[in-house]
Design an enzyme around this catalytic site. Structure first.
Site, PDB file in Angstrom:
ATOM      1  CG  ASP A   1       0.872   0.601   9.088  1.00 26.24           C
ATOM      2  OD1 ASP A   1       0.477   1.621   9.975  1.00 26.24           O
ATOM      3  OD2 ASP A   1       1.442   1.103   8.298  1.00 26.24           O
TER       4      ASP A   1
ATOM      5  NE  ARG B   1       6.606   6.785   0.764  1.00 33.47           N
ATOM      6  CZ  ARG B   1       5.460   6.781   1.626  1.00 33.47           C
ATOM      7  NH1 ARG B   1       3.625   5.839   1.386  1.00 33.47           N
ATOM      8  NH2 ARG B   1       5.334   7.318   2.656  1.00 33.47           N
TER       9      ARG B   1
ATOM     10  CE  LYS C   1      -2.773   0.986   3.758  1.00 33.47           C
ATOM     11  NZ  LYS C   1      -3.666   2.196   4.343  1.00 33.47           N
TER      12      LYS C   1
ATOM     13  CB  SER D   1       4.825  11.095  10.740  1.00 36.53           C
ATOM     14  OG  SER D   1       3.852  10.943   9.468  1.00 36.53           O
TER      15      SER D   1
ATOM     16  NE  ARG E   1      -6.180   8.941  10.786  1.00 36.42           N
ATOM     17  CZ  ARG E   1      -5.259   8.667   9.628  1.00 36.42           C
ATOM     18  NH1 ARG E   1      -5.795   7.465   8.739  1.00 36.42           N
ATOM     19  NH2 ARG E   1      -3.931   7.656  10.277  1.00 36.42           N
TER      20      ARG E   1
ATOM     21  CD  GLN F   1       0.223   8.791   6.403  1.00 33.09           C
ATOM     22  OE1 GLN F   1      -0.498   9.890   7.916  1.00 33.09           O
ATOM     23  NE2 GLN F   1      -0.329   7.748   6.466  1.00 33.09           N
TER      24      GLN F   1
ATOM     25  N   GLY G   1      -5.133   8.346   5.529  1.00 28.50           N
ATOM     26  CA  GLY G   1      -4.094   9.263   5.101  1.00 28.50           C
ATOM     27  C   GLY G   1      -2.778   9.282   4.630  1.00 28.50           C
TER      28      GLY G   1
ATOM     29  NE  ARG H   1      -2.253  -0.931   9.132  1.00 31.23           N
ATOM     30  CZ  ARG H   1      -2.409  -1.814   8.067  1.00 31.23           C
ATOM     31  NH1 ARG H   1      -1.962  -2.416   7.073  1.00 31.23           N
ATOM     32  NH2 ARG H   1      -1.509  -0.861   6.899  1.00 31.23           N
TER      33      ARG H   1
HETATM   34  C1  S3P Z   1       2.223   5.726   6.408  1.00 34.18           C
HETATM   35  C2  S3P Z   1       3.086   5.834   7.143  1.00 34.18           C
HETATM   36  C3  S3P Z   1       2.362   5.252   8.455  1.00 34.18           C
HETATM   37  C4  S3P Z   1       1.159   4.524   8.444  1.00 34.18           C
HETATM   38  C5  S3P Z   1       0.190   4.324   7.128  1.00 34.18           C
HETATM   39  C6  S3P Z   1       1.361   4.625   6.421  1.00 34.18           C
HETATM   40  C7  S3P Z   1       2.846   5.605   4.826  1.00 34.18           C
HETATM   41  O1  S3P Z   1       1.329   6.603   9.119  1.00 34.18           O
HETATM   42  O2  S3P Z   1       0.891   4.328   9.783  1.00 34.18           O
HETATM   43  O3  S3P Z   1      -0.255   3.090   7.149  1.00 34.18           O
HETATM   44  O4  S3P Z   1       2.705   4.738   4.176  1.00 34.18           O
HETATM   45  O5  S3P Z   1       3.538   6.999   5.025  1.00 34.18           O
HETATM   46  P1  S3P Z   1       2.084   8.371   9.886  1.00 34.18           P
HETATM   47  O6  S3P Z   1       3.379   8.789   9.047  1.00 34.18           O
HETATM   48  O7  S3P Z   1       1.733   9.020  10.389  1.00 34.18           O
HETATM   49  O8  S3P Z   1       2.856   6.741  11.047  1.00 34.18           O
END
Ligand code: S3P
Length: 436
Positions: free
Chosen positions: A320, A27, A22, A166, A122, A168, A94, A395
């Site tokens: 995760d 990306r 995923k 993070s 969120r 993200q 997210g 999850r």
């Molecule tokens: C992810 C980063 C994580 C993860 C999410 C996917 C990503 O989140 O929990 O399921 O693909 O960059 P955070 O960056 O908020 O920790």
């Protein structure tokens, strides 16, 4: 809303082909839409989240064609996106809204982006703060929540010292960095998944890792001007989806499971070390490198699990996987303790509360903590089937389906279709391998 009934099982046997990862699919899809020309992404994630990303890239003018798990995206370059008259819908994802915020901050138009009821709760300030510093104009509901209205600016490079670990947030800043003048640096307080760094490099961005800092050179305009190159890529299988099957096969004593083509990027594979440290019978086979990412096969057999503690820098590396580990707790010798993981309360659901509530329904002994939970091991008695409420969180639904296989009596997972957010075939595959 669909219910799934899980019957106790003795073994998980056979071969599992996972859906594409995923995180990597998001990306590749975003970068392919920014490249000049046609990319082909094979074994693209079946996850609904990644299809939310494809929908957004389409609304922004990329040509996207989906044929099973092969996705062809024709991008028109870093300056080729078009403004969308429609509000973009990241649905439950997210990663879509946060990473795309970085890209949208570099566009010379305004975009509104939102998501479903869960996503609207969120926090987005974590990406808004650095993107404002880079020169974007962003309005968020109550300064923190979707919808976001992003007016792209002339961005300039910054050095962002991330207050939280993070991937993200790191990725949003790096993607905005493509559009910024000069160099953009991000320093993370603890290691997080590095798929953005690897993918950016693969598509031709100038990225450099310097310890916990990543640097990217702006390339949309000005003296550093350049283009991202289209790519033909295979997405590795999703290790975060594999984890549910690794856990199930470990729990059921007569299991013999082969999982093919699993992404084994070291920033994601700490979960395998953790299972091995708990005593799992888990072997990695055919390890090889594939376009910057590692992949391999896994063989898993049933074995008693010790349990363990997860805290500190391990948390972002297992983020995760924590729901599955917590739900394994009552089946382990010493139980599972998770600390330093308050972030779990800000995921698709408040995962700490969802885990504590549903584990208790199964008869487990759980102490809920502000930053984690303590789940007692086998000594506190056998757990039984229950009616599980996953709170719309994929999850949580999958973790309790696995627990149900090893519990006494049947377990009913309500609202089970939420699993499609990351793994639409999950329940079919679980039934097939458990012979149920
Ligand atoms: C992810 C980063 C994580 C993860 C999410 C996917 C990503 O989140 O929990 O399921 O693909 O960059 P955070 O960056 O908020 O920790």
């Amino acid at each position: 809303m669909k219910k799934e009934t899980i019957h106790p099982a003795k073994a998980l046997t056979g071969t599992l082909e996972l859906p594409g990862d995923k995180s990597i699919s998001h990306r590749y899809a975003m970068l392919a839409a920014l490249a000049e020309g046609a990319s082909e992404l094979r074994h693209f994630a079946a996850a609904r989240d990644c299809h939310s990303t494809l929908g957004c890239m389409k609304s922004l003018g990329a040509d996207v064609k989906v044929d099973g798990s092969t996705v062809k995206i024709t991008g028109r370059g870093l300056r080729g996106l078009k403004s969308s008259w429609r509000t973009l819908d990241a649905e439950n994802s997210g990663t879509t809204i946060r990473l795309l915020s970085g890209i949208l901050s570099g566009q010379d138009f305004t975009t509104r982006i939102t998501g479903d009821a869960s996503l609207q709760k969120r926090p987005m300030k974590r990406v808004v703060t650095p993107l404002l510093q880079m020169g974007a104009e962003i309005q968020a509901r109550d300064g923190n929540f979707p919808p976001l209205e992003i007016r792209g600016g002339h961005l300039h490079g910054i050095h962002y010292d991330m207050p939280m670990a993070s991937a993200q947030v790191k990725s949003a800043v790096l993607l905005a960095g493509l559009y910024a003048s000069g160099e953009t640096l991000v320093t993370e307080p603890a290691k997080t998944r590095d798929h953005s760094e690897l993918a950016l490099e693969l598509f031709g961005a100038r990225v450099e890792k310097r310890g916990r800092t990543v640097a990217i050179q702006g390339m949309a305009d000005g003296p550093g001007k350049g283009a991202l190159q289209p790519k033909s890529l295979d997405v590795p299988g999703d290790i975060s989806s594999a984890v549910f099957f690794i856990a199930a096969a470990s729990l059921l004593p007569e299991s013999n499971l082969f999982i093919a083509n699993v992404g084994l990027n070291p920033t994601r594979s700490a979960i395998l070390d953790f299972f091995q440290a708990m005593g799992a019978s888990l072997t990695v086979l055919n390890l090889q490198s594939a376009q910057g990412e590692l992949v391999g096969d896994l063989s898993v057999k049933g074995a008693p699990l010790k349990g363990g503690h997860i805290f500190g820098e391990l948390v972002p590396l297992l983020i995760d996987e924590l729901p599955m580990l917590a739900a394994l707790g009552p089946f382990t010798e010493e139980g599972i303790e998770i600390r330093d993981a308050a972030e779990l309360r800000l995921k698709e659901s408040d995962r700490i509360a969802a885990l504590a509530e549903n584990l208790r329904k199964m008869g487990a002994k759980v102490e809920e903590l502000p930053d984690g939970l303590r789940v007692e091991g086998r000594h506190s008695g056998r757990v039984h089937g229950a009616e599980i409420a996953p709170r719309g969180d994929h999850r949580i639904a999958m973790a309790f389906a696995v627990a149900g296989l090893a519990a006494e009596g049947d377990t009913v997972i309500h609202d089970a279709d939420c699993a499609a957010v990351s793994y639409p075939q999950f329940f079919d595959e679980l039934r097939r391998l458990a012979g149920a």
